[in-house]
Design an enzyme around this catalytic site. Structure first.
Site, PDB file in Angstrom:
ATOM      1  N   CYS A 188       0.723  -1.347  -0.064  1.00  0.00           N
ATOM      2  CA  CYS A 188       0.003  -0.007   0.284  1.00  0.00           C
ATOM      3  C   CYS A 188       0.785   1.951   0.228  1.00  0.00           C
ATOM      4  CB  CYS A 188      -0.808   0.181   1.643  1.00  0.00           C
ATOM      5  SG  CYS A 188      -0.016   0.050   2.825  1.00  0.00           S
ATOM      6  N   HIS A 204      -2.392   0.723   7.411  1.00  0.00           N
ATOM      7  CA  HIS A 204      -2.963   1.258   5.850  1.00  0.00           C
ATOM      8  C   HIS A 204      -2.038   2.504   5.033  1.00  0.00           C
ATOM      9  CE1 HIS A 204      -4.473   0.355   1.784  1.00  0.00           C
ATOM     10  NE2 HIS A 204      -5.374   0.595   1.949  1.00  0.00           N
ATOM     11  N   ASP A 241      -8.333   5.230  -3.235  1.00  0.00           N
ATOM     12  CA  ASP A 241      -7.296   4.408  -2.530  1.00  0.00           C
ATOM     13  C   ASP A 241      -6.967   3.242  -3.428  1.00  0.00           C
ATOM     14  OD1 ASP A 241      -6.348   2.246  -1.010  1.00  0.00           O
ATOM     15  OD2 ASP A 241      -7.607   1.798   0.297  1.00  0.00           O
TER      16      ASP A 241
END
Lengths: 657, 319
Positions: free
Chosen positions: A411, A455, A471
């Protein structure tokens, strides 16, 4: 109490069992530790096997001492020390080998078996997965079977069955008591003494900066970050973005929280009803508190920045609980002050030139900023792979390396490169770090958020829309957002081609089942700590005030369960109901024996009677009556229940003077 | 000194009523159990494992520690159960000659299940191990060197076990008052007894001998095999014994006075040799010791009676 073990202790087959158990327990270490350790141990096993097989002599004491010294030196050379996880384990393996080589007495054999149990434990320092756990269980079984073998030796060595079955029974019967101890043994927080440096990768929580690679380290930690109790239903998994530090400053590699205080008016319009929940956060030593986007209230003793980051006045050094409300459907930041806009667009022109060029190219070609966002998402969607083990990006242009060469990342790679692309295209962007999702505990509907759920995502500012959460990881690994980290890594990270070929999704389902099992394992076995213990006991209706209280419960439960197991064992061989005539006869013989008239084993009742009559004429009549009744009952036509009871009463009254 | 004191305290604590009437069943209150040295070592290892588990927060370490601890507790029950309800009876203890090995036999019987590595020992001697299968009596023989003639008492026996894992030592004591008669060692240099006829009698009272065949009679236990009428048996008849008449003049008295030797023990050895030799020759003989007189006779029973008298000479209860 000495010397009671038969001399079968060093019998060839017994030694072979010990060597086999040792080889099994050391095998996983041989794969982890330097090769020479495994080779050395294999040689020692072979040597000892040969010694026992050929009844050769054990190596002389001086040789063992020299080898021991060499082992310590080799360990020191390899690690620079002899303590710590790796060096300590290496040393223990080498010493176990020495013990095997020189053992001569049964005491040393037993010592070696105990060393084996310690070696099982050292394996858990490296891995605690289900397969390793089962493998080690098998090792323990082998060791106990070896121990049983040593204590079975009566001239002949026991068979495989005679070792494995009793050992298996012992372990099976130990399981209930083990579970009681596991559940109720008071757990303590934190280590008792300082851990060696290599005991664990240093994980604590999010930091105030983000460099490619530092979140994926966090992902491997099962430690709890915080827990959440919702009032009412838990919102959809894909909306669970737990906001933490917001990173504005970018130097080409690292994203940072600004040093200065970002304050300003917050303009946000909210729709619908807020979500209410309470957060219990584990200590992490930093100032930030976590909330769902976007917070509607503030915990006491905290403030909020313009970028919606909640900061506690004091660092979070102890577990703390706070109540929050959040609005999941929101608009905010439609007006962006010039200073913030400049900050959200700045980057170092000299770093990552290819990424910057791509961003600028999109800015020229695209119709709108939204179009730029879409292009970036499509790029990630088409060519990129989500992985926990991304290649190290060590060049001066890490995001170039990631976007155009590696194309595999986690991520923080996606968020970092996405934000840079946006800034290059002239769209204000910033990185938000925090946690995504969590795990619902089905027993109490509590959401458990672990470090593994860490994250990073991006917020871009679009004219007329305000700050918008994007995202980029979600297009690469949608499962990551819908199902949590395990769902994302199961199928995608491991064997994608197999999954693709699996039409019926059998393999995928198997992997999900395996994954679910692992998750339960993590949650209930590996993650069973102070907190979970308290929680579980509360569900069982036990309010545990202190560890002393818990210890009392433990003792009570252990006695109860141990008593049940013991009762099961003892009840099986209570004497069966016996013939009352025999009972009476035995009591009669015992009474006479106490007076010196012992019935010899070969003496029949009438022979005995004859002897009594000669020796003690005074009780001849009574003795004759009893003996005749007994003989009638046992060897004759038998007597009725009533008669046998009478016989018993008669014997009871019989008192030889 | 300390060991001696400990022994005496232990004797006092574990004293049993002696002798006990067989069979002795090892009931719960008779069985004692304590950890062995290995057991204490095991506890130490468990402590190390526990500390490591706590320190490194190893859940599997906790599981391992608790599994082993629970295994140890269950093993205690198993060790105890390995003795519990075991039945003990005295076995046959045959007489031996001094210098030979005497065997004290104990019959072990388990009514319900198999037991393994059950050991029996006399104080200070090495144990004898036995596996006892369910309802299959098993004889444990304790070999003891018989050094001196007389009555060799077995004394209290310890039965113990450490099966299955050697962490616990369960034991019990029992005493059947077993004893073995130890005959004097025959003196092979003693030669044959002086022949001596009985003075002044010739009334022709038949004495059982083997010179002249007299009649067949029913077999009695103890009759010498060479007097059994094998031919009659082979024809399908009963087991019969051939009876012979010996003349009284063949009768022999083995007398303490005649056995010339350095000391009383040596005399007993000479007499023992004479008893064996005379019996072997098939002669009828009597034995005369100070205070004891066994009328002439022959056969295994008679021989044993004479040897017992020699063995117990001077020990009071010479019956």
């Amino acid at each position: 109490m000495s010397g009671a073990l038969p001399n079968a202790a060093l019998d060839v087959r017994n030694v072979m069992w010990l060597l086999a158990s040792m080889a099994f327990v050391v095998a996983p270490h041989a794969l982890r530790l330097p090769e020479w350790v495994g080779v050395f141990f294999a040689l020692v096993i072979a040597w000892r096997g040969w010694i026992s097989w050929r009844a050769a002599r054990t190596p002389p004491r001086w040789l063992v001492l020299v080898l021991t010294a060499a082992a310590v030196m080799a360990t020191f050379v390899a690690y620079g020390r002899i303590m710590g996880r790796d060096a300590g384990t290496t040393l223990l393996v080498l010493m176990a080998g020495m013990k095997l080589l020189e053992m001569k007495t049964s005491r040393e054999v037993v010592l070696a078996i105990h060393l084996g149990f310690v070696l099982v434990m050292t394996n858990f320092l490296f891995s605690q997965t289900i397969p390793l756990g089962l493998y080690m269980l098998a090792c323990v079984w082998l060791f106990v079977a070896t121990l049983v073998g040593y204590h079975r030796g009566v001239g002949r060595t026991p068979t495989v069955r005679e070792r494995l079955v009793p050992a298996g029974m012992l372990l099976l019967q130990a399981v209930p008591l083990m579970l009681v101890f596991f559940i109720l043994f008071p757990r303590v927080q934190g280590p008792l003494w300082a851990l060696p440096q290599d005991a664990r990768a240093g994980v604590s929580g999010l930091s105030d900066s983000m460099t490619p690679g530092n979140i994926s380290k966090l992902i491997q930690s099962e430690a709890t970050a915080f827990r959440v109790e919702f009032e009412g239903d838990i919102p959809p998994y894909s909306t669970l973005y737990w906001r933490g530090p917001v990173l504005w400053i970018f130097d080409g590699r690292t994203w940072k929280v600004p040093e200065f205080n970002i304050t300003g008016s917050q303009d946000y319009s909210r729709a619908e009803r807020p979500v209410r929940y309470a957060v219990t956060v584990e200590p992490h030593g930093k100032h930030w508190l976590f909330s769902l986007d976007i917070p509607g209230t503030l915990p006491p003793g905290s403030g909020i920045r313009q970028d919606l980051q909640i900061r506690s006045v004091r660092p979070v050094d102890t577990r703390m609980r706070y109540e929050m409300t959040s609005y999941l459907d929101y608009r905010y930041g439609e007006h962006l002050p010039q200073s913030f806009r400049a900050l959200a667009l700045s980057f170092d022109e000299r770093r990552n030139p290819r990424t910057v060029a791509l961003g600028r190219q999109w800015a020229r070609e695209a119709a709108s900023p939204a179009d730029v966002v879409n292009r970036a998402m499509q790029l990630f969607n088409s060519q990129f792979t989500y992985t926990l083990e991304p290649p190290l990006l060590e060049s001066a242009h890490p995001y170039d390396e990631f976007l155009f060469e590696a194309k595999r990342g986690f991520c923080e790679h996606y968020a970092g490169s996405f934000a840079l692309l946006m800034r290059a295209a002239g769209i204000p962007a910033r990185i938000v770090t925090g946690y995504q999702g969590g795990e619902v505990n089905p027993l109490n509907r509590e959401l458990l958020v672990r470090q593994a759920d860490a994250h990073a995502w991006v917020e871009v500012w679009l004219d007329g829309r305000g700050w918008l959460r994007i995202d980029p990881t979600s297009v690469v690994a949608p499962d990551r957002i819908d199902g949590g980290i395990n769902a994302a890594l199961g199928p995608i990270g491991v064997i994608p081609s197999l999954i693709a070929a699996d039409r019926l999704r059998i393999l995928a389902n198997l992997m999900f089942a395996w994954d679910a099992m692992n998750s339960q394992w993590n949650q209930w076995v590996l993650g069973y700590n102070v907190e979970r213990q308290r929680q579980l006991l509360a569900q069982l209706g036990l309010e545990i005030a202190s560890w002393q209280n818990l210890a009392l419960w433990l003792i009570a439960a252990a006695l109860a369960v141990g008593g049940l197991v013991g009762l099961g064992l003892v009840l099986r061989d209570l004497p069966v109901r016996r013939d009352p005539a025999v009972v009476a006869w035995e009591r009669f013989c015992a009474k006479l024996a106490a007076k010196g008239l012992v019935r010899a084993a070969w003496e029949g009742p009438f022979d005995y009677l004859a002897r009594i009559e000669t020796a003690r004429p005074d009780m001849a009549i009574e003795a004759r009556h009893i003996t005749e009744r007994y003989v009638e009952a046992r060897y004759g036509p038998g007597i009725t229940r009533r008669e046998s009871r009478e016989l018993l009463a008669r014997v009871r009254r019989f008192r030889p003077a | 000194m300390l060991a001696n004191l400990r022994q005496r305290v232990s004797d006092w604590i574990f004293r049993a009523r002696v002798p006990e009437a067989p069979p002795v069943t090892l009931v719960q209150r008779r069985i004692f159990i304590l950890p062995t040295k290995q057991g204490y070592l095991f506890a130490g290892v468990l402590l190390v494992l526990l500390l490591a588990s706590i320190n490194y927060a190893l859940s599997l370490g906790f599981l391992l520690t608790f599994l082993l601890a629970a295994m140890g507790s269950v093993a205690m029950l198993h060790t105890w159960r390995n003795l519990s309800q075991l039945k003990l009876r005295p076995g046959r203890c045959d007489a031996v000659f001094a210098g030979d090995t005497a065997y004290f036999r104990v019959v072990l019987e388990s009514p319900s299940r198999d037991r393994f590595a059950v050991a029996i020992r006399r104080r200070g001697e090495s144990p004898v191990f036995a596996d006892v299968r369910a309802s299959e009596p098993r004889i444990a023989s304790l070999a003891v060197p018989a050094r001196r003639r007389g009555r060799l008492a077995c004394g209290r026996l310890e039965i113990f076990t450490r099966y299955p894992v050697g962490l616990f030592h369960a034991w019990s004591y029992f005493d059947f008052g077993l004893s073995v008669i130890v005959y004097p060692r025959p003196d092979p240099m003693a030669g044959l007894p002086p022949q001596q006829s009985l003075a002044g009698d010739d009334e022709g009272v038949p004495i059982a001998g083997d010179e002249d065949f007299a009649q067949l009679r029913g077999y009695n236990p103890g009759d010498p095999p060479r007097q059994i009428a094998w031919k009659a048996l082979a024809r399908g008849g009963d087991l019969l014994t051939k009876e012979f008449h010996a003349t009284a003049s063949a009768e022999l008295w083995l007398d303490w006075i005649d056995a010339r030797a350095a000391d009383p023990e040596a005399r007993l050895s000479v007499l023992a040799h004479w008893v064996i030799e005379t019996e072997r020759l098939g002669q009828s003989y009597g034995l005369r010791l100070p205070g004891v007189s066994i009328p002439p006779g022959r056969g295994d029973v008679h021989r044993a009676r004479c040897l017992v008298a020699l063995a117990l000479h001077g020990e009071g209860s010479a019956s």
